[in-house]
Write a protein that holds these residues in place. Sequence first.
Motif, PDB file in Angstrom:
ATOM      1  N   HIS A 182       0.855  -1.206   0.071  1.00 25.51           N
ATOM      2  CA  HIS A 182      -0.055  -0.082   0.127  1.00 25.51           C
ATOM      3  C   HIS A 182       0.932   1.325  -0.043  1.00 25.51           C
ATOM      4  O   HIS A 182       2.135   1.188   0.251  1.00 25.51           O
ATOM      5  N   ARG A 183       0.247   2.262  -0.366  1.00 25.51           N
ATOM      6  CA  ARG A 183       0.762   3.703  -0.131  1.00 25.51           C
ATOM      7  C   ARG A 183       2.009   3.782  -0.999  1.00 25.51           C
ATOM      8  O   ARG A 183       3.076   4.611  -0.641  1.00 25.51           O
ATOM      9  N   LEU A 184       2.091   3.092  -2.122  1.00 28.49           N
ATOM     10  CA  LEU A 184       3.308   3.218  -2.982  1.00 28.49           C
ATOM     11  C   LEU A 184       3.804   4.634  -3.324  1.00 28.49           C
ATOM     12  O   LEU A 184       4.602   5.046  -3.618  1.00 28.49           O
ATOM     13  N   VAL A 185       2.473   5.130  -3.574  1.00 27.67           N
ATOM     14  CA  VAL A 185       2.380   6.705  -4.063  1.00 27.67           C
ATOM     15  C   VAL A 185       3.304   7.682  -3.189  1.00 27.67           C
ATOM     16  O   VAL A 185       4.148   8.597  -3.871  1.00 27.67           O
ATOM     17  N   ARG A 186       3.264   7.475  -1.864  1.00 28.75           N
ATOM     18  CA  ARG A 186       4.188   8.368  -1.066  1.00 28.75           C
ATOM     19  C   ARG A 186       5.694   7.929  -1.008  1.00 28.75           C
ATOM     20  O   ARG A 186       6.298   8.871  -1.086  1.00 28.75           O
ATOM     21  N   PHE A 187       5.635   6.695  -1.075  1.00 28.28           N
ATOM     22  CA  PHE A 187       7.010   6.282  -1.353  1.00 28.28           C
ATOM     23  C   PHE A 187       7.749   6.629  -2.600  1.00 28.28           C
ATOM     24  O   PHE A 187       9.022   6.933  -2.776  1.00 28.28           O
ATOM     25  N   GLY A 188       6.991   6.781  -3.742  1.00 28.40           N
ATOM     26  CA  GLY A 188       7.463   7.376  -4.762  1.00 28.40           C
ATOM     27  C   GLY A 188       7.711   8.815  -4.598  1.00 28.40           C
ATOM     28  O   GLY A 188       8.701   9.463  -5.230  1.00 28.40           O
ATOM     29  N   ALA A 189       6.661   9.567  -4.115  1.00 25.64           N
ATOM     30  CA  ALA A 189       6.885  11.038  -3.721  1.00 25.64           C
ATOM     31  C   ALA A 189       8.398  11.220  -3.069  1.00 25.64           C
ATOM     32  O   ALA A 189       8.990  12.181  -3.471  1.00 25.64           O
ATOM     33  N   TRP A 190       8.658  10.256  -2.049  1.00 25.56           N
ATOM     34  CA  TRP A 190       9.983  10.410  -1.377  1.00 25.56           C
ATOM     35  C   TRP A 190      10.921  10.253  -2.542  1.00 25.56           C
ATOM     36  O   TRP A 190      11.786  11.397  -2.392  1.00 25.56           O
ATOM     37  N   LEU A 191      11.061   9.386  -3.278  1.00 25.24           N
ATOM     38  CA  LEU A 191      12.084   9.250  -4.064  1.00 25.24           C
ATOM     39  C   LEU A 191      12.146  10.477  -5.178  1.00 25.24           C
ATOM     40  O   LEU A 191      13.359  10.984  -5.420  1.00 25.24           O
ATOM     41  N   GLN A 192      11.206  10.738  -5.596  1.00 25.08           N
ATOM     42  CA  GLN A 192      11.283  11.908  -6.634  1.00 25.08           C
ATOM     43  C   GLN A 192      11.624  13.325  -6.012  1.00 25.08           C
ATOM     44  O   GLN A 192      12.205  13.738  -6.477  1.00 25.08           O
ATOM     45  N   ASP A 193      11.200  13.451  -4.795  1.00 24.78           N
ATOM     46  CA  ASP A 193      11.427  14.497  -3.922  1.00 24.78           C
ATOM     47  C   ASP A 193      13.189  14.578  -3.725  1.00 24.78           C
ATOM     48  O   ASP A 193      13.441  15.644  -3.829  1.00 24.78           O
ATOM     49  N   ALA A 194      13.601  13.534  -3.487  1.00 18.92           N
ATOM     50  CA  ALA A 194      14.941  13.355  -3.110  1.00 18.92           C
ATOM     51  C   ALA A 194      15.786  13.815  -4.404  1.00 18.92           C
ATOM     52  O   ALA A 194      16.779  14.297  -4.321  1.00 18.92           O
ATOM     53  N   THR A 195      15.357  13.564  -5.529  1.00 22.23           N
ATOM     54  CA  THR A 195      15.860  13.617  -6.712  1.00 22.23           C
ATOM     55  C   THR A 195      15.860  15.143  -7.007  1.00 22.23           C
ATOM     56  O   THR A 195      17.100  15.694  -7.452  1.00 22.23           O
ATOM     57  N   THR A 196      14.905  15.714  -6.991  1.00 23.90           N
ATOM     58  CA  THR A 196      14.787  17.282  -7.089  1.00 23.90           C
ATOM     59  C   THR A 196      15.594  17.948  -5.886  1.00 23.90           C
ATOM     60  O   THR A 196      16.655  18.753  -6.305  1.00 23.90           O
ATOM     61  N   LEU A 197      15.839  17.594  -4.904  1.00 24.40           N
ATOM     62  CA  LEU A 197      16.720  18.110  -3.797  1.00 24.40           C
ATOM     63  C   LEU A 197      17.985  17.838  -4.079  1.00 24.40           C
ATOM     64  O   LEU A 197      18.675  18.883  -3.718  1.00 24.40           O
ATOM     65  N   THR A 198      18.279  16.552  -4.368  1.00 23.59           N
ATOM     66  CA  THR A 198      19.802  16.397  -4.759  1.00 23.59           C
ATOM     67  C   THR A 198      20.186  17.286  -5.758  1.00 23.59           C
ATOM     68  O   THR A 198      21.230  17.908  -5.762  1.00 23.59           O
ATOM     69  N   LEU A 199      19.590  17.625  -6.685  1.00 22.45           N
ATOM     70  CA  LEU A 199      19.838  18.486  -8.102  1.00 22.45           C
ATOM     71  C   LEU A 199      19.844  20.058  -7.410  1.00 22.45           C
ATOM     72  O   LEU A 199      20.893  20.574  -7.976  1.00 22.45           O
ATOM     73  N   VAL A 200      18.945  20.413  -6.757  1.00 21.14           N
ATOM     74  CA  VAL A 200      18.973  21.859  -6.289  1.00 21.14           C
ATOM     75  C   VAL A 200      20.054  21.758  -5.229  1.00 21.14           C
ATOM     76  O   VAL A 200      20.828  22.699  -5.018  1.00 21.14           O
ATOM     77  N   GLY A 201      20.517  20.760  -4.530  1.00 18.00           N
ATOM     78  CA  GLY A 201      21.595  20.742  -3.542  1.00 18.00           C
ATOM     79  C   GLY A 201      22.778  21.230  -4.160  1.00 18.00           C
ATOM     80  O   GLY A 201      23.779  21.763  -3.875  1.00 18.00           O
ATOM     81  N   LEU A 202      22.903  20.465  -5.393  1.00 24.06           N
ATOM     82  CA  LEU A 202      24.237  20.561  -6.205  1.00 24.06           C
ATOM     83  C   LEU A 202      24.029  22.084  -6.700  1.00 24.06           C
ATOM     84  O   LEU A 202      25.381  22.628  -6.634  1.00 24.06           O
ATOM     85  N   ALA A 203      22.918  22.699  -7.059  1.00 28.87           N
ATOM     86  CA  ALA A 203      23.162  23.952  -7.406  1.00 28.87           C
ATOM     87  C   ALA A 203      23.562  25.222  -6.322  1.00 28.87           C
ATOM     88  O   ALA A 203      24.001  26.192  -6.491  1.00 28.87           O
ATOM     89  N   ILE A 204      23.237  24.504  -5.130  1.00 32.45           N
ATOM     90  CA  ILE A 204      23.939  25.279  -3.779  1.00 32.45           C
ATOM     91  C   ILE A 204      25.180  25.129  -3.706  1.00 32.45           C
ATOM     92  O   ILE A 204      26.045  25.956  -3.295  1.00 32.45           O
TER      93      ILE A 204
END
Lengths: 333, 368
Positions: B58-80
């Motif tokens: 169950h609740r795979l959506v949120r697990f996916g949200a976690w991974l994709q949020d981490a993707t965005t955050l890694t990239l903007v983290g690099l930008a900083i």
Amino acid sequence: MSLDLVAAGTVAAMVAVATLRAATPIVFASLGGLISELAGCINVALEGVMLVAAFAGVITSAYSGLWFPDAPLWLHPWLGCAAGLLAGTALAGLLAVFHLELGADLIVAGIGLNILAQGLTVLLMAHLTGDKGSTASLTSFALPNLRWPELGDVPVLGALLNGDGGAGHNVLVYGALAATGLIAWTLRHTVFGLRLRAAGENAEAALAAGLAVKRLRYAGLLLSGLLASGGGVFLGMGYLTLFQADMAAGRGYLALAAVFLGGRRPLGTVVAALVFGGATVIAARLGLLAVPAEVVFMIPPLVTIAALVLVKQHQRLAARRRAAAGRATLLSS
Amino acid sequence: MTPSREGARIALAVGAALALGFAIMACVSDQPWAALRALLTGPLPSIERAVDGRVVVHRLVRFGAWLQDATTLTLVGLAIAIPFRARQFSLGADGQLFMGALAAAVVSLGVGDVPAAIALPLAFLAAAAAGAAWGLVAGLLKTRFEANEIVTTLMLNVVAVQVYRLVVGRVLNDPTAGFITTPPLPDAATLAPLIARTTVTAMVLVAPAAVAAALFLLRRTTLGYEIDLAGANPWFAVRAGVPVARATVLAFALGGAFAGLAGFHVSNALLKRLPIDLTPGIGLEGIVVALLARGRVGALPLAALGYAYLRVGAQAMERATDVPREVVLVIQALIILFVVSDRLAPLALGLARRTGARVRARIGGRAA
């Protein structure tokens, strides 16, 4: 005086009044930024200080109306004002403790406190009013306006002093003007101002001269908090009469830009703050025409960037001219 | 400080921030424990054994949200983190992300009917180029005109968001959508999900690859060395003949390219069309990620995973309880403050006595 001249003067006075009103929060915050910068530890948390001050002011004035229904009506806004100033100064004090005692990087800690202020104000607002957008459901009070009814009939001057529709100016607009003079004088003509600047200019020399550098920096940061709080209180209890999420809307950062733009001098800083205020007024006027809102919103940030670039160019040209003049004197002698 | 000590210090800071955040939650909520549970377990999928013996997730959506949020955050983290190697406080990841997303969408819609092998790389490169260009502006303003980068990057963010709204609202607007948005991007230009029912796409692999590329660049190339030197001691670097200005500008542009890729992730992987009211602010979250990684580029994905966990947990908490998600802003701020306070952890750990003399000496030294 011809009628045309009076009409033009009145329009100019209206624009000046609108500019002053829009610039008041930035003037307060930029004076705060200036004093902390001169003390050698620039306060990046001005934005957060303004938010916290506006929030505390609005909430306190609203609840003081609920808690003390028998108190005279004029008291509530002043209680709110005091609470706002106190809360904002406390946030600046927090920055001072984190930087001066705990060794936190000044800029990063300042940004952290801005985020803290943003989160805490929305959190508490949602808790108190059930609304995450604004405190429109609370009845909060504005600080009084000062009016000069006896001058109302004098052309131009009446419009300048009494503003749109003769409503007068918020007492904090005068407060900003007074603070400008006071800070300029304090920095230049008092022992405290001299010591503060010494602590910022060369901390080791100041320390060797027996100055309590750390205490001076505390004073600089706390004063900057007090001044920026004035801007925040104006936002919540003058400019508008409620608190909105993210109400400072970047004014704290604009104030930092004003400090650099003004060459770290009181008058220059305030002039820069007025320019930023004017940019928002022009943007609002253009919004009435057919200019797309998106373009209008771009004006203040573009003016800021352009101003930073132009001032640097000007300084460079001035330096080159001085150098050329020096060479000429040397050669002719 | 050794990495393990550093890790312990950060764990302590995060723990203290969570504890304080919980105290605040207890003040504003009637159900603080439920809120804390939702916050801490929200992103995890629940695995159950159904009656017939099959395993149901169950609740795979949120697990996916976690991974994709981490993707965005890694990239903007690099930008900083990359400009920070040159000691530049860029807060411009937001604007760079918006420009990247816009460029990716424009290219995707503009190339027309071409196979994915052409459309995807084009959109990808357009996003990186747009982000890099936006970063370049801040870099040039800093090196040519000594314009304070905190102020200029924030101003450029505002301009970028408005440019984005102008183009989406007035040029790319799809009148049939019912709200102001671009038309859906063509299938050839978008990424399909890797895990069913989630928005996790190949970008989740691109993020660590981007980190590896950044690491290689910083450690193994001349430019990376110059960026580090420009940050460590610009005066010395200039004397040693290092092109400090060029290195600084390129650090901004490089950071911008990664933020642009985060924009590509948003437009061509997550949303697949760009609404006019795309919320700004994710770029600033990169600061927390970069801080948690303590400027170590290699630690960014880990920091991003940890922080994304908290963010997705907060969304779960807001849905399940009466605590607004803004509590995460508070926790985030506390993490920032605790992590950068070098002298806080020794005090808290009771190491104060052992290192007392040294700490006292340092306080005296810092005041000077």
